[in-house]
Design an enzyme around this catalytic site. Structure first.
Site, PDB file in Angstrom:
ATOM      1  N   ASP A 134     -62.790  13.075  -2.731  1.00  0.00           N
ATOM      2  CA  ASP A 134     -63.388  13.289  -1.410  1.00  0.00           C
ATOM      3  C   ASP A 134     -62.454  14.048  -0.466  1.00  0.00           C
ATOM      4  OD1 ASP A 134     -65.275  11.548  -2.531  1.00  0.00           O
ATOM      5  OD2 ASP A 134     -64.417   9.807  -1.519  1.00  0.00           O
ATOM      6  N   GLU A 190     -75.390  12.283  -0.830  1.00  0.00           N
ATOM      7  CA  GLU A 190     -74.310  11.828   0.047  1.00  0.00           C
ATOM      8  C   GLU A 190     -73.380  12.997   0.374  1.00  0.00           C
ATOM      9  OE1 GLU A 190     -72.439   8.674  -2.115  1.00  0.00           O
ATOM     10  OE2 GLU A 190     -71.545   9.996  -3.607  1.00  0.00           O
TER      11      GLU A 190
END
Length: 338
Positions: free
Chosen positions: A43, A225
């Protein structure tokens, strides 16, 4: 879960566009030249201060790299681990989300003379989650002004909400308004207006806009997401990750984009189909070695845009690895990855 995964990979959630490319391994690619401390990186977000690029990423309390690990580079190619942001999860976040063990999915922005680093705390598979904010005057550790200051809660979600308060991304729109885009599974990607003075929600402001979602079979999750937004040539672009991360080389993540003339939507893919109906234009899929590319950020460096993301290296036990690829824009304004 298997049924959901098969469904999510079907044509329902994809654009008919032929723009998608696999994660290139050509000798000339930037990805092929990356070196140094490239993993574990999960991420990633990125920003440049002066002549130095800074990447922050997800961290667990038990990881050797710690909470919100921090890497730096002078050239986008050679990366060095530069410590961590937190030594422990902030107490307020531990109290707000009992059982949280990490600081996830950071996003960084610079405004009002401060670097604003957003981060998430949650537990896997739950939408009992919070997004927090930490700020710093500089990213130069040698400066007398260097000091991280935790600003506390920005937004939270609970089990009664239709969204999950993780995976945040800060945007300043063409009118100077500030926004926080966020979301993971549940009913998809949401957008909240922010107070530009604080970088946090306006008090007593209940506005929340839905930008994208994934229709799913009954009792299965809607696998969307990690939103990231930019503005370019009169359009707002919404990048997001479809399907599943966090499964090593078995991860099925891939990156999708839509665009809109207005920041609040509606967002559509190149074929004009709505992202609220699960569509979008595929930007990047994995290849034999680097699986499940996703949780992307866009670095805007002068005249060049780069897609910054992680992918799982099947040749090294599926380790999440930093990846960076130049973006080219088609004549009709759609991103492709080199």
């Amino acid at each position: 879960m298997l049924r959901a995964s098969l469904y999510m990979g079907s044509a329902l959630g994809l654009s008919a566009s032929a723009l998608a490319r696999t994660d290139s391994q050509s000798p000339a690619s930037l990805n092929d030249r990356l070196a140094g401390d490239l993993s574990p990186v999960h991420d990633p977000c990125i920003i440049k201060q002066g002549d130095t690029y800074h990447v922050f990423s997800t961290g667990q309390a038990h990881d050797p790299t710690g909470l919100l690990p921090w890497r730096t580079s002078k050239d986008l190619v050679n990366w060095t681990l530069n410590g961590r942001v937190f030594d422990e999860i902030p107490k307020w976040a531990q109290q707000a989300v009992p059982g949280t063990r990490g600081t996830w999915a950071p996003d960084i922005a610079y405004f009002n003379g401060l670097y604003h680093l957003y981060y998430s705390c949650s537990t896997f598979g739950s939408n009992h989650s919070v997004i927090g904010l930490v700020t710093n005057r500089t990213l130069d550790r040698s400066s007398k002004d260097f000091k991280w200051q935790d600003r506390g809660l920005v937004v939270q979600s609970s089990r009664g909400d239709d969204f999950n308060a993780i995976d945040s991304n800060h945007l300043i729109d063409r009118d100077g308004k500030h926004w926080l885009c966020l979301g993971s599974f549940w009913s998809g990607i949401k957008l909240f207006p922010l107070d530009p003075r604080t970088g946090k929600l306006f008090p007593n402001d209940q506005r929340k806009y839905s930008l994208a979602r994934r229709p799913a079979p009954e009792e299965a999750p809607g696998a969307i997401e990690a939103p990231f937004m930019i503005e370019r040539n009169g359009y707002y672009y919404l990048f997001s990750s479809f399907d599943y991360c966090c499964r090593g080389a078995a991860s099925s993540y891939y990156i999708v984009v839509g665009r809109s003339r207005e920041v609040t939507g509606p967002y559509v893919g190149r074929d004009g189909k709505s992202q609220m109906e699960g569509y979008g234009t595929v930007v990047l899929q994995g290849n034999r070695r680097f699986r499940g590319p996703g949780h992307q950020a866009v670095l805007r460096d002068g005249e060049r845009d780069y897609l910054v993301y992680h992918a799982y290296d099947a040749e090294h036990d599926g380790r999440p690895t930093l990846r960076i690829a130049p973006i080219e824009w088609t004549a009709d304004g759609w991103p492709t990855v080199l």
